[in-house]
Design a protein around this motif. Structure first.
Motif, PDB file in Angstrom:
ATOM      1  N   ALA A 323       0.855  -1.363  -0.312  1.00 37.39           N
ATOM      2  CA  ALA A 323       0.086   0.010   0.386  1.00 37.39           C
ATOM      3  C   ALA A 323       0.509   1.239   0.212  1.00 37.39           C
ATOM      4  CB  ALA A 323      -0.759  -0.062   1.011  1.00 37.39           C
ATOM      5  N   ALA A 324       1.577   1.599   0.679  1.00 35.99           N
ATOM      6  CA  ALA A 324       2.696   2.328   0.723  1.00 35.99           C
ATOM      7  C   ALA A 324       2.829   2.981  -0.282  1.00 35.99           C
ATOM      8  CB  ALA A 324       4.263   2.121   1.541  1.00 35.99           C
ATOM      9  N   ALA A 325       4.052   1.497  -1.188  1.00 34.17           N
ATOM     10  CA  ALA A 325       4.948   1.594  -1.907  1.00 34.17           C
ATOM     11  C   ALA A 325       3.209   2.149  -3.700  1.00 34.17           C
ATOM     12  CB  ALA A 325       5.196  -0.107  -3.114  1.00 34.17           C
ATOM     13  N   GLN A 326       2.232   2.016  -4.117  1.00 36.07           N
ATOM     14  CA  GLN A 326       1.423   2.527  -3.865  1.00 36.07           C
ATOM     15  C   GLN A 326       0.850   3.939  -3.822  1.00 36.07           C
ATOM     16  OE1 GLN A 326      -2.178  -0.489  -3.432  1.00 36.07           O
ATOM     17  NE2 GLN A 326      -1.095  -2.137  -4.878  1.00 36.07           N
ATOM     18  N   GLU A 327       1.080   4.317  -3.036  1.00 37.72           N
ATOM     19  CA  GLU A 327       0.676   5.803  -2.758  1.00 37.72           C
ATOM     20  C   GLU A 327       1.927   6.421  -3.099  1.00 37.72           C
ATOM     21  OE1 GLU A 327      -0.172   8.146   1.513  1.00 37.72           O
ATOM     22  OE2 GLU A 327      -0.678   6.202   1.416  1.00 37.72           O
ATOM     23  N   ILE A 328       3.267   6.217  -2.447  1.00 38.14           N
ATOM     24  CA  ILE A 328       4.201   7.331  -3.074  1.00 38.14           C
ATOM     25  C   ILE A 328       4.293   6.873  -5.021  1.00 38.14           C
ATOM     26  CG2 ILE A 328       6.985   7.082  -3.353  1.00 38.14           C
ATOM     27  CD1 ILE A 328       6.808   5.816  -0.485  1.00 38.14           C
ATOM     28  N   ALA A 329       4.021   5.461  -5.395  1.00 40.21           N
ATOM     29  CA  ALA A 329       4.265   6.084  -6.970  1.00 40.21           C
ATOM     30  C   ALA A 329       3.227   7.146  -7.207  1.00 40.21           C
ATOM     31  CB  ALA A 329       3.626   4.333  -7.568  1.00 40.21           C
ATOM     32  N   SER A 339       7.899  15.796  -5.566  1.00 37.76           N
ATOM     33  CA  SER A 339       7.518  14.835  -4.619  1.00 37.76           C
ATOM     34  C   SER A 339       9.441  14.360  -5.314  1.00 37.76           C
ATOM     35  CB  SER A 339       7.444  13.235  -5.037  1.00 37.76           C
ATOM     36  OG  SER A 339       5.588  13.295  -5.746  1.00 37.76           O
ATOM     37  N   ALA A 340      10.452  14.029  -5.405  1.00 33.66           N
ATOM     38  CA  ALA A 340      12.033  14.122  -6.420  1.00 33.66           C
ATOM     39  C   ALA A 340      12.439  15.445  -5.339  1.00 33.66           C
ATOM     40  CB  ALA A 340      11.996  14.757  -7.437  1.00 33.66           C
ATOM     41  N   ALA A 341      12.022  16.267  -5.145  1.00 28.99           N
ATOM     42  CA  ALA A 341      12.244  17.347  -4.631  1.00 28.99           C
ATOM     43  C   ALA A 341      12.119  16.945  -2.921  1.00 28.99           C
ATOM     44  CB  ALA A 341      12.242  19.019  -4.661  1.00 28.99           C
ATOM     45  N   THR A 342      11.760  15.757  -2.694  1.00 28.11           N
ATOM     46  CA  THR A 342      11.275  16.046  -0.715  1.00 28.11           C
ATOM     47  C   THR A 342      11.840  14.904  -0.502  1.00 28.11           C
ATOM     48  OG1 THR A 342       8.688  16.924  -0.835  1.00 28.11           O
ATOM     49  CG2 THR A 342       9.544  15.625   0.363  1.00 28.11           C
ATOM     50  N   ALA A 343      12.194  13.934  -1.458  1.00 25.95           N
ATOM     51  CA  ALA A 343      12.382  12.411  -1.419  1.00 25.95           C
ATOM     52  C   ALA A 343      13.857  13.107  -1.417  1.00 25.95           C
ATOM     53  CB  ALA A 343      12.493  12.203  -2.505  1.00 25.95           C
ATOM     54  N   ALA A 344      14.734  13.964  -2.153  1.00 24.60           N
ATOM     55  CA  ALA A 344      15.840  14.469  -2.204  1.00 24.60           C
ATOM     56  C   ALA A 344      16.593  14.599  -0.784  1.00 24.60           C
ATOM     57  CB  ALA A 344      16.513  14.802  -3.214  1.00 24.60           C
ATOM     58  N   ALA A 345      15.813  15.883  -0.167  1.00 21.07           N
ATOM     59  CA  ALA A 345      15.859  16.392   0.668  1.00 21.07           C
ATOM     60  C   ALA A 345      16.024  15.349   1.564  1.00 21.07           C
ATOM     61  CB  ALA A 345      15.323  18.018   1.099  1.00 21.07           C
ATOM     62  N   ALA A 346      14.501  14.943   2.028  1.00 16.52           N
ATOM     63  CA  ALA A 346      14.673  13.783   3.510  1.00 16.52           C
ATOM     64  C   ALA A 346      15.854  12.921   3.248  1.00 16.52           C
ATOM     65  CB  ALA A 346      13.290  12.934   3.184  1.00 16.52           C
ATOM     66  N   ALA A 347      16.131  12.570   1.660  1.00 15.14           N
ATOM     67  CA  ALA A 347      17.656  11.294   2.446  1.00 15.14           C
ATOM     68  C   ALA A 347      18.844  12.153   2.514  1.00 15.14           C
ATOM     69  CB  ALA A 347      17.695  11.100   0.340  1.00 15.14           C
ATOM     70  N   ALA A 348      19.014  13.498   2.358  1.00 17.13           N
ATOM     71  CA  ALA A 348      20.579  14.355   2.114  1.00 17.13           C
ATOM     72  C   ALA A 348      20.240  15.056   3.569  1.00 17.13           C
ATOM     73  CB  ALA A 348      20.261  15.630   2.012  1.00 17.13           C
ATOM     74  N   TRP A 399       8.529   8.290   6.859  1.00 14.76           N
ATOM     75  CA  TRP A 399       7.125   8.557   6.016  1.00 14.76           C
ATOM     76  C   TRP A 399       6.056   7.770   7.020  1.00 14.76           C
ATOM     77  CZ3 TRP A 399       4.195   5.260   3.104  1.00 14.76           C
ATOM     78  CH2 TRP A 399       3.229   5.515   1.992  1.00 14.76           C
ATOM     79  N   ALA A 400       5.689   7.074   6.720  1.00 15.48           N
ATOM     80  CA  ALA A 400       5.063   5.842   7.317  1.00 15.48           C
ATOM     81  C   ALA A 400       3.912   6.686   8.461  1.00 15.48           C
ATOM     82  CB  ALA A 400       5.720   4.625   7.620  1.00 15.48           C
ATOM     83  N   VAL A 401       5.155   7.014   9.247  1.00 17.57           N
ATOM     84  CA  VAL A 401       4.225   7.481  10.905  1.00 17.57           C
ATOM     85  C   VAL A 401       3.895   8.885  10.807  1.00 17.57           C
ATOM     86  CG1 VAL A 401       5.140   8.736  13.228  1.00 17.57           C
ATOM     87  CG2 VAL A 401       6.209   6.592  12.325  1.00 17.57           C
ATOM     88  N   ALA A 406      -1.962  12.201   9.856  1.00 18.15           N
ATOM     89  CA  ALA A 406      -2.180  12.934   8.761  1.00 18.15           C
ATOM     90  C   ALA A 406      -2.984  13.430   9.675  1.00 18.15           C
ATOM     91  CB  ALA A 406      -1.438  12.504   7.278  1.00 18.15           C
ATOM     92  N   HIS A 407      -4.360  12.931  10.167  1.00 17.69           N
ATOM     93  CA  HIS A 407      -5.536  13.153  10.676  1.00 17.69           C
ATOM     94  C   HIS A 407      -4.797  14.171  11.735  1.00 17.69           C
ATOM     95  CE1 HIS A 407      -4.863   9.672  13.140  1.00 17.69           C
ATOM     96  NE2 HIS A 407      -5.081  10.128  13.906  1.00 17.69           N
TER      97      HIS A 407
END
Length: 489
Positions: A323-329, A339-348, A399-401, A406-407
């Motif tokens: 479900a996580a993979a589908q939502e992220i995709a 999405s790319a900028a957020t992922a890059a910033a989080a990884a950095a 991301w999952a937490v 999120a509510h």
């Protein structure tokens, strides 16, 4: 209608298990162990009326020792009043008596867990409430220390009780409970400050129906604001948390007199502790050389992975990962650049935290009686690059937490993240006990897992408790100095 008979049966089973565990510890490991050789003698000094005596190696306020001394004298008075057959003779403030303080606080925590689960999300079914209460009670870091004389269980009780009292706008009670929490463990001042911030947010943010659509959420309490529930207005969500923060600060200023009157007692606890830190030159009372604040930037990453690992049926099951993979995709297809900028910033950010903020306290490296010793050596520090191999797991856990919370209001989430970092980042030692309070806040506030997932969590917690207590009691070993050593959290 709450199922009182079901709750009573659950409480009877859980408390019986805890009593049996405590009896086994008293029989097979009666001597004070690890931190208990500091806590027990200090309490016994108080029991004997030596109130000015203090062990300079103790780092905490004397709250635990005051409660322990009071219990010890209560037990002694009961022994004088009751027949010997009803209450066996025990020395004043013996280790067994003092350990029972943790057991009593654990028993008090059980209805508190149930109440918190219900108050923070009124949509939860009775089965979900019972399973969440059982999971909270059996959480291994909580259950294990409920049979030893440590600060952990009373610390959690007072902190969570203060938070729930503030949710009910019982601020004098919340302040008294918060002061007790700080008296047991200093870092609880951060959670009292978080409680204060949550109370401010509840009064200054619009309620559920104040700005437009008047909708309601399936998660949150009956007021629509407690527990940091996200206001449903879509335009506010789009405006972002910075706009929410500006709006909140404006409301705080406009209502400053009212807020000071209502929340002054809670603010006084936080202010008094801040004054203590300034006068004392730090947070800890004693042994300051081994508790110097640092920038342990990897700690929040450990915490995120810790949360999801304990709740693996919720976060790491094949269904959850799919479900996580589908939502992220899907999000990446809708907003590829963002999405790319957020992922890059989080990884950095995670890479920087790992590179510059992975620290090992001398206690961690030298003490093979703790499970963290083996986690560090065999996982985190196995090779020069092994710590970096965990970064994808950290990113998924974060991301999952966040998705599970999120509510909740973005500012509440920001406050929870900030409080967690304020507690963990200055701590040099990797110590899972420090993770307990934020773990409970995440678990009790997140979108409720299915009864099946909760049942698996409860069963896994019970299995871990059985295994860790078995190893602790039945597999002692000789330590370097010739003393008896036991594996523990």
């Amino acid at each position: 209608m709450p199922d009182s008979s079901g709750q009573a049966a659950l409480a009877a089973v859980l408390l019986s298990v805890a009593v049996v565990a405590a009896a086994l510890v008293a029989k097979l490991a009666p001597e004070p162990y690890m931190d208990e050789p500091f806590h027990v003698p200090q309490t016994q000094a108080y029991c004997a009326g030596r109130w000015r005596e203090w062990d300079p190696k103790i780092t905490t306020f004397p709250g635990l020792y005051v409660f322990g001394a009071a219990l010890g004298h209560a037990v002694a008075a009961s022994q004088r009043l009751l027949p010997a057959a009803m209450l066996p003779a025990l020395p004043l403030c013996s280790t067994t008596v003092l350990r029972s303080a943790s057991l009593l606080f654990a028993a008090a925590c059980l209805p508190l867990f149930h109440h918190a689960a219900r108050q923070l999300d009124v949509s939860r079914s009775q089965r979900q409430l019972n399973l969440m209460a059982a999971a909270c009670f059996l959480f291994p870091l909580h259950f294990f220390f409920s049979v030893l004389y440590y600060t952990d269980v009373p610390s959690l009780f007072f902190t969570l009780a203060a938070y729930l009292a503030a949710q009910q706008q019982r601020h004098y009670l919340a302040a008294a409970l918060g002061a007790a929490a700080v008296a047991v463990r200093q870092t609880n001042a951060v959670w009292v400050a978080f409680t204060l911030g949550t109370a401010v947010l509840a009064r200054c943010q619009p309620a559920a129906g104040d700005h437009g659509d008047g909708g309601s959420s399936s998660s949150g309490n009956s007021s629509g604001r407690g527990g940091g529930r996200r206001p449903p207005n879509r335009s506010r969500q789009r405006a972002g948390w910075l706009a929410d923060l500006r709006r909140l600060l404006r409301q705080v200023w406009l209502r400053r007199g009212q807020l000071a009157g209502e929340l002054g007692p809670l603010a006084a606890v936080v202010t008094a502790f801040a004054a203590f830190v300034v006068v004392n030159g730090g947070v800890v009372v004693g042994d300051k050389a081994h508790h110097v604040p640092v920038r342990h930037l990897a700690q929040p990453l450990y915490f995120l992975l810790y949360c999801t690992a304990w709740l693996a049926p919720v976060f790491w099951s094949p269904q959850a990962l799919m479900a996580a993979a589908q939502e992220i995709a899907a999000t990446a297809r809708r907003q590829p650049a963002r999405s790319a900028a957020t992922a890059a910033a989080a990884a950095a950010a995670a890479s920087g935290a790992v590179a510059r903020g992975t620290l090992a306290h001398p206690f961690l490296l030298a003490d093979n009686r703790h499970y963290t010793f083996y986690i560090w050596r065999r996982l985190i520090d196995r090779s020069p690059w092994s710590r970096y191999a965990l970064i994808p797991a950290y990113l998924y856990a974060g991301w999952a937490v966040q998705r599970r919370l999120a509510h909740r209001d973005p500012l509440w989430l920001l406050g929870l993240a900030g409080a967690t970092c304020l507690v963990l980042v200055p701590a040099h030692l990797l110590e899972f006990r420090y993770f307990s309070t934020p773990f409970y806040l995440v678990f009790l506030h997140m979108r409720t897992p299915s009864p099946r997932a909760l049942a698996v969590v409860v069963a896994s917690f019970a299995a871990v408790n059985a295994a860790t207590l078995y190893v602790y009691l039945y597999h002692p070993f000789a330590w370097a100095d010739g003393s008896v050593a036991r594996f523990m959290w």
